[in-house]
Design a protein around this motif. Structure first.
Motif, mmCIF file in Angstrom:
data_model
loop_
_atom_site.group_PDB
_atom_site.id
_atom_site.type_symbol
_atom_site.label_atom_id
_atom_site.label_comp_id
_atom_site.label_asym_id
_atom_site.label_seq_id
_atom_site.Cartn_x
_atom_site.Cartn_y
_atom_site.Cartn_z
ATOM 1 N N ILE A 5 32.028 -17.145 50.485
ATOM 2 C CA ILE A 5 32.195 -18.614 49.869
ATOM 3 C C ILE A 5 33.773 -19.006 50.493
ATOM 4 O O ILE A 5 34.704 -18.363 49.931
ATOM 5 N N ILE A 6 33.671 -19.509 51.535
ATOM 6 C CA ILE A 6 35.014 -19.759 52.148
ATOM 7 C C ILE A 6 35.702 -21.324 51.747
ATOM 8 O O ILE A 6 35.181 -22.422 51.784
ATOM 9 N N GLY A 7 36.383 -21.156 50.510
ATOM 10 C CA GLY A 7 36.848 -22.441 49.732
ATOM 11 C C GLY A 7 36.090 -22.404 48.437
ATOM 12 O O GLY A 7 35.463 -23.279 48.265
ATOM 13 N N ALA A 8 36.313 -21.356 47.412
ATOM 14 C CA ALA A 8 35.692 -21.321 46.240
ATOM 15 C C ALA A 8 36.587 -22.031 45.178
ATOM 16 O O ALA A 8 37.121 -21.694 44.415
ATOM 17 N N GLY A 9 36.478 -23.571 45.309
ATOM 18 C CA GLY A 9 36.988 -24.420 44.295
ATOM 19 C C GLY A 9 35.563 -24.785 43.535
ATOM 20 O O GLY A 9 35.059 -23.748 43.077
ATOM 21 N N ALA A 10 35.446 -25.990 43.225
ATOM 22 C CA ALA A 10 34.605 -26.443 42.287
ATOM 23 C C ALA A 10 33.227 -26.163 42.442
ATOM 24 O O ALA A 10 32.391 -25.341 42.209
ATOM 25 N N ILE A 11 32.736 -26.705 43.832
ATOM 26 C CA ILE A 11 31.679 -26.426 44.380
ATOM 27 C C ILE A 11 31.200 -25.145 44.797
ATOM 28 O O ILE A 11 30.037 -24.572 44.720
ATOM 29 N N GLY A 12 32.059 -24.547 45.702
ATOM 30 C CA GLY A 12 32.191 -23.254 46.290
ATOM 31 C C GLY A 12 31.983 -22.092 45.018
ATOM 32 O O GLY A 12 31.140 -21.231 45.230
ATOM 33 N N SER A 13 32.646 -22.410 43.846
ATOM 34 C CA SER A 13 32.514 -21.441 42.771
ATOM 35 C C SER A 13 31.178 -21.440 42.235
ATOM 36 O O SER A 13 30.691 -20.208 41.828
ATOM 37 N N LYS A 62 42.779 -12.809 50.041
ATOM 38 C CA LYS A 62 43.084 -12.071 51.537
ATOM 39 C C LYS A 62 41.502 -11.935 52.319
ATOM 40 O O LYS A 62 40.850 -11.309 52.008
ATOM 41 N N PRO A 63 41.584 -12.693 53.365
ATOM 42 C CA PRO A 63 40.044 -12.665 53.973
ATOM 43 C C PRO A 63 39.780 -11.189 54.500
ATOM 44 O O PRO A 63 38.501 -10.893 54.485
ATOM 45 N N GLN A 64 40.801 -10.339 54.675
ATOM 46 C CA GLN A 64 40.411 -8.897 55.033
ATOM 47 C C GLN A 64 39.633 -8.015 54.036
ATOM 48 O O GLN A 64 38.897 -7.237 54.430
ATOM 49 N N ALA A 84 40.506 -23.028 57.736
ATOM 50 C CA ALA A 84 39.988 -21.988 56.991
ATOM 51 C C ALA A 84 39.271 -21.039 58.028
ATOM 52 O O ALA A 84 39.060 -19.997 57.934
ATOM 53 N N LEU A 85 38.798 -21.874 59.147
ATOM 54 C CA LEU A 85 38.083 -21.029 60.322
ATOM 55 C C LEU A 85 38.965 -19.997 60.767
ATOM 56 O O LEU A 85 38.586 -19.079 61.196
ATOM 57 N N GLU A 86 40.469 -20.362 61.053
ATOM 58 C CA GLU A 86 41.323 -19.585 61.481
ATOM 59 C C GLU A 86 41.682 -18.384 60.438
ATOM 60 O O GLU A 86 41.766 -17.266 61.089
ATOM 61 N N ASP A 87 41.723 -18.669 59.314
ATOM 62 C CA ASP A 87 41.867 -17.581 58.249
ATOM 63 C C ASP A 87 40.789 -16.706 58.276
ATOM 64 O O ASP A 87 40.861 -15.233 58.117
ATOM 65 N N VAL A 88 39.296 -17.086 58.685
ATOM 66 C CA VAL A 88 38.396 -16.239 58.302
ATOM 67 C C VAL A 88 37.806 -15.683 60.075
ATOM 68 O O VAL A 88 36.747 -15.170 59.927
ATOM 69 N N ALA A 89 38.507 -15.875 60.780
ATOM 70 C CA ALA A 89 38.108 -15.658 62.357
ATOM 71 C C ALA A 89 37.802 -14.031 62.222
ATOM 72 O O ALA A 89 36.839 -13.764 62.974
ATOM 73 N N GLY A 90 38.568 -13.229 61.691
ATOM 74 C CA GLY A 90 38.153 -11.711 61.933
ATOM 75 C C GLY A 90 37.117 -11.444 60.828
ATOM 76 O O GLY A 90 36.604 -9.938 60.866
ATOM 77 N N LYS A 114 34.713 -23.649 67.379
ATOM 78 C CA LYS A 114 35.215 -22.128 67.054
ATOM 79 C C LYS A 114 33.805 -21.400 67.056
ATOM 80 O O LYS A 114 34.023 -20.061 67.236
ATOM 81 N N VAL A 115 32.758 -21.871 66.762
ATOM 82 C CA VAL A 115 31.591 -20.973 66.541
ATOM 83 C C VAL A 115 30.213 -21.509 67.428
ATOM 84 O O VAL A 115 30.236 -22.781 67.627
ATOM 85 N N GLU A 116 29.465 -20.536 68.126
ATOM 86 C CA GLU A 116 28.487 -21.135 68.960
ATOM 87 C C GLU A 116 27.365 -21.897 68.259
ATOM 88 O O GLU A 116 27.226 -21.699 66.960
#
Length: 313
Positions: A5-13, A62-64, A84-90, A114-116
């Motif tokens: 879940i990339i962005g675990a705020g209110a709805i993400g959590s 930490k995305p890693q 966010a997409l840059e953060d989780v590219a790996g 960034k993604v096909e």
């Protein structure tokens, strides 16, 4: 399936907690250290009309820590999508599906840079959630979630995600016209979000004021007109009644835009009413209600972000 879940705020959590509660391998990623620390040490507490429960979750800043994901669910705010997409590219492998459940228009296009296309899932949800404190959310409203593929060849993979969500207690349907569903959600957002942000009222209270209802109706009707001009039939017999029903179904919810204002964060106005203005300009349509709401929220946002009232005229 490993889910991030990339962005675990209110709805993400909320989504991360519901998926974790049902035994899925889920990571909640958020850059707010205090929120993540509570999630790691005490779990996610969900408060609702049914009571209160705490769910153990894996959370990180930490995305890693997450490794390669099978499904990345993007739930950051519109202005933060690229970062966010840059953060989780790996974390995105060759077969990783990337889903957006974000508000408004424009997020799908950002992700596809960034993604096909065949790995992108678009979605909308009717769930409402408010962040009460670090590690604690209020589940303010329930409703169906719709997911759709952008290419016919990806439908079977999207169906797998739909099935997983349903097994986790998240009422989810496969849509064969997800663009229509995005615009239908937009119709509700343009009528509710900016008015809550400007007045401080929860969703349900907007209907108590005829003046606000008039503005809501104007913004909603303009949005439907733009959608129709683009050839998108929303199949809404009474658009205002539809938005009013959303207000009632999420009566106690503080919209995401109101939460942004209360927490002095950038809003998603450019992806909601601002998006209607941009689409209308392409069609030489006038949308005065949406333009005024966009400008008012931008002024409000600028005042607390810049801390200045100096004139630029």
């Amino acid at each position: 399936m490993k889910i991030g879940i990339i962005g675990a705020g209110a709805i993400g959590s909320l989504f991360g907690g519901l998926l974790a509660e049902n035994g899925n391998d889920v990571w909640l990623y958020n850059r707010r250290k205090e929120h993540v620390q509570v999630l790691k040490e005490k779990g996610l507490t969900i408060v609702s009309a049914e009571g209160r429960r705490t769910i153990p979750v894996k959370a990180t800043t930490k995305p890693q820590d997450m490794g390669i994901l099978d499904l990345a669910v993007i739930l950051v705010k519109f202005p933060d999508t690229e970062k966010a997409l840059e953060d989780v590219a790996g974390n995105l492998g060759r077969d990783t599906l990337v889903m957006t459940l974000q508000n408004g228009l424009g997020n799908v296009e950002k992700i596809m840079k960034k993604v096909e296309r065949h790995r992108v899932i678009a979605g909308v949800t009717s769930h409402g959630s408010t962040l009460l404190a670090p590690g604690e959310i209020y589940h303010a409203g329930k409703g169906p979630t719709y997911l759709g593929a952008l290419e016919e060849t990806s439908v079977s993979r999207v169906q797998e995600v739909v099935d997983l969500f349903n097994r986790s207690g998240i009422d989810t349907k496969l849509s064969d016209n997800i663009i229509k569903m995005l615009w239908k959600k937009l119709v509700a957002n343009v009528g509710i979000n900016p008015l809550t942000a400007l007045t401080g009222l929860p969703n349900g209270k907007l209907l108590f004021y005829p003046e606000l209802a008039d503005i809501m109706r104007g913004a909603v009707e303009e949005t439907v007109r733009v959608a129709e001009a683009k050839g998108i039939d929303l199949e809404l017999e009474d658009p205002f009644a539809y938005v009013a029903s959303v207000c009632r179904a999420t009566a106690e919810n503080k919209s995401s835009m109101l939460q942004d204002v209360l927490n002095r964060r950038p809003t998603e106005i450019d992806a909601i009413n601002g998006a209607v203005v941009r689409e209308a300009e392409k069609l030489s349509e006038e949308v005065p209600f949406n333009r005024v709401l966009t400008n008012l929220v931008k002024v409000l946002e600028r005042r607390y972000l810049e801390g200045s009232c100096s004139s630029s005229i």
